[in-house]
Design a protein around this motif. Structure first.
Motif, short mmCIF file in Angstrom:
data_model
loop_
_atom_site.label_atom_id
_atom_site.label_comp_id
_atom_site.label_asym_id
_atom_site.label_seq_id
_atom_site.Cartn_x
_atom_site.Cartn_y
_atom_site.Cartn_z
N MET A 240 0.83 -1.21 0.00
CA MET A 240 0.00 0.00 0.00
C MET A 240 0.86 1.26 0.00
O MET A 240 1.95 1.26 0.59
CB MET A 240 -0.92 0.02 1.23
N ARG A 241 0.37 2.29 -0.65
CA ARG A 241 1.01 3.60 -0.56
C ARG A 241 0.86 4.13 0.86
O ARG A 241 -0.07 3.76 1.58
CB ARG A 241 0.39 4.58 -1.55
N VAL A 242 1.74 5.05 1.23
CA VAL A 242 1.75 5.53 2.60
C VAL A 242 0.43 6.20 2.98
O VAL A 242 -0.08 6.02 4.09
CB VAL A 242 2.96 6.48 2.83
N GLY A 243 -0.17 6.97 2.06
CA GLY A 243 -1.43 7.64 2.37
C GLY A 243 -2.55 6.67 2.63
O GLY A 243 -3.42 6.91 3.47
N PRO A 266 -8.19 3.42 -3.10
CA PRO A 266 -6.94 4.20 -3.01
C PRO A 266 -7.19 5.69 -3.16
O PRO A 266 -8.10 6.12 -3.87
CB PRO A 266 -6.11 3.65 -4.17
N GLN A 267 -6.37 6.46 -2.47
CA GLN A 267 -6.48 7.92 -2.59
C GLN A 267 -6.07 8.40 -3.97
O GLN A 267 -6.62 9.35 -4.50
CB GLN A 267 -5.59 8.59 -1.55
N ARG A 276 -11.53 2.35 -8.34
CA ARG A 276 -11.63 0.89 -8.26
C ARG A 276 -11.12 0.41 -6.91
O ARG A 276 -9.99 0.72 -6.52
CB ARG A 276 -10.81 0.24 -9.36
N PRO A 277 -11.92 -0.35 -6.18
CA PRO A 277 -11.44 -0.89 -4.90
C PRO A 277 -10.28 -1.86 -5.11
O PRO A 277 -10.21 -2.56 -6.12
CB PRO A 277 -12.68 -1.61 -4.35
N ILE A 278 -9.38 -1.88 -4.16
CA ILE A 278 -8.22 -2.76 -4.20
C ILE A 278 -8.27 -3.67 -2.98
O ILE A 278 -8.68 -3.26 -1.89
CB ILE A 278 -6.91 -1.95 -4.20
N GLN A 279 -7.84 -4.89 -3.16
CA GLN A 279 -7.78 -5.84 -2.05
C GLN A 279 -6.33 -6.07 -1.64
O GLN A 279 -5.49 -6.36 -2.47
CB GLN A 279 -8.43 -7.16 -2.43
N ASN A 309 -5.42 18.47 6.22
CA ASN A 309 -4.64 18.20 5.02
C ASN A 309 -4.29 16.71 4.96
O ASN A 309 -3.55 16.22 5.80
CB ASN A 309 -3.36 19.04 5.03
N PRO A 310 -4.81 15.98 3.96
CA PRO A 310 -4.60 14.53 3.93
C PRO A 310 -3.15 14.13 3.71
O PRO A 310 -2.77 13.00 4.00
CB PRO A 310 -5.48 14.08 2.76
N SER A 311 -2.34 15.02 3.17
CA SER A 311 -0.95 14.68 2.89
C SER A 311 -0.02 15.00 4.06
O SER A 311 1.17 14.68 4.01
CB SER A 311 -0.46 15.42 1.64
#
Length: 410
Positions: A240-243, A266-267, A276-279, A309-311
């Motif tokens: 997963m990405r950090v966000g 994903p963001q 698109r949802p990811i598993q 701020n989401p980042s």
């Protein structure tokens, strides 16, 4: 202070100046007609204007002057600008503002900021060369800007900047700001994408051990080093990405046949497309460790929402990892390399490229191949096997053909 009369602005009316006489003005108290009072310029009352400059309507407004000469200079400047716009098109500055406003609804905050940055660079570059209007833009000027106006950008960042410039030029032609389709003649910048380098097993171990030594904070990751380490392990195990990892929600995890499955949106996705949802697949020990660790908020283990701020938290994780890398002697220590390590480990384990692409949530397999081509060992082994089989078959066929008399003896 009131207006002498209400006047409509007709399409053929030039830019007109008039006095807006105050109640104490002698002209207002005279017996002149309303039209004559507007034309009377012998007093010191404020000067207003209305009318048109070319195809542009100038609504009734104050010039900000009481001196007739100053007001006339302002009028002449607006008229001259209108003539320039008729020949050269609208000003670059105005078109950039209109373009950003029209795309704001479909672009994320970060992408919109990038457009604003790069188009601002274009505007500054043009103004330094005396170019202020859209129709003064040329192919040569655009190509020169690509070379000289973006000197400090990395190759991939430059490719992105030029792509955004071409989007602007495409829209400028569609909206009539320029009369030539410059986007068809300004070439894209072809970047050479570097292959991703994962952490070694030894580096991963040093990073995770060093994460437990964080201390001294009153809140967040420095206060809870064990929780921070679990965040790094989550990225390493799922890719997963950090966000996305920061917003990991245990309530969305359900039991699969062999592993725990976490489904998330994903963001990072285009706002014009349905996300698109990811598993992501999580082992039992990691899930248990997350469930029983000290969470940073009531509902989410890795997120404490003091910032809108989401980042912000993603940047904090980045800074924490830079510190860890300095302390444990790991160069280029940053969160995204945990994702790279996940991808490379799966490829080296024999996963198909399509499967790794799906786990990473890439839009196409081509994206995955661009960054991880050299780590696709299964493809190399397959090619080696095919070549080896072809050599064996060639020798076997040659021996058979000699026995049949088709080939001469070796």
């Amino acid at each position: 202070m009131t207006s002498c009369t209400k006047c409509d602005v007709h399409e053929d009316m030039p830019l007109t100046l008039y006095r807006r006489h105050t109640r104490s003005c002698a002209v207002r108290k005279s017996r002149l007609s309303a039209r004559a009072k507007r034309k009377a310029m012998g007093c010191d009352c404020p000067i207003w204007m209305y009318g048109r400059t070319g195809n542009t309507l100038v609504p009734r407004q104050s010039t900000g002057f009481t001196d007739l000469a100053d007001a006339e200079s302002m009028r002449d400047a607006l008229t001259a600008q209108s003539k320039n716009e008729k020949v050269h098109g609208p000003r670059i500055e105005d078109c950039v503002s209109k373009y950003l406003a029209s795309r704001k609804h479909e672009l994320g905050e970060k992408t919109c900021g990038q457009f604003k940055l790069h188009l601002g660079r274009l505007q500054d570059y043009c103004e330094r060369r005396g170019v202020y209007y859209m129709r003064e833009l040329t192919v040569d000027l655009m190509e020169t800007f690509k070379a000289d106006g973006l000197p400090d950008l990395a190759d991939t960042s430059k490719s992105t900047a030029v792509a955004k410039l071409r989007c602007f030029l495409r829209d400028a032609f569609r909206r009539g700001w320029i009369t030539e389709s410059l986007v068809d003649r300004v070439t894209a910048h072809k970047a050479v994408y570097e292959q991703k380098e994962p952490y070694s097993d030894a580096e991963v171990e040093r990073i995770l051990n060093e994460a437990l030594k964080l201390n001294g904070g009153s809140r967040g990751y420095a206060k809870q080093p064990k929780t921070f380490r679990l965040l790094l392990e989550l990225m390493l195990e799922t890719g997963m990405r950090v966000g996305d990892a920061i917003r990991f929600d245990p309530a969305l995890v359900h039991k699969g046949e062999h592993l725990w499955i976490y489904t998330y949106v994903p963001q990072k996705h285009k706002r014009t497309e349905k996300p698109r949802p990811i598993q992501a697949y999580i082992s039992g020990p990691l899930k248990q460790a997350i469930d029983t660790c000290e969470w940073l908020s009531a509902k989410l283990p890795f997120f404490y929402g003091f910032s809108k701020n989401p980042s912000y938290l993603a940047n904090e994780v980045y800074e924490r990892m830079k510190t860890l890398g300095t302390r444990c002697d790991v160069r280029d220590c940053r969160p995204h390399r945990l994702r790279d390590t996940f991808a490379v480990r799966k490829l080296l384990a024999g996963f198909q490229l399509e499967d790794v692409s799906r786990l990473l949530g890439h839009s196409t397999v081509k994206v995955t191949e661009t960054y991880y081509a050299k780590w696709i060992s299964s493809r190399k082994l397959r090619l080696e096997r095919l070549v080896a089989e072809s050599l064996v078959n060639t020798k076997g066929n040659a021996h058979r053909d000699r026995k049949r008399g088709v080939l001469a003896p070796a």
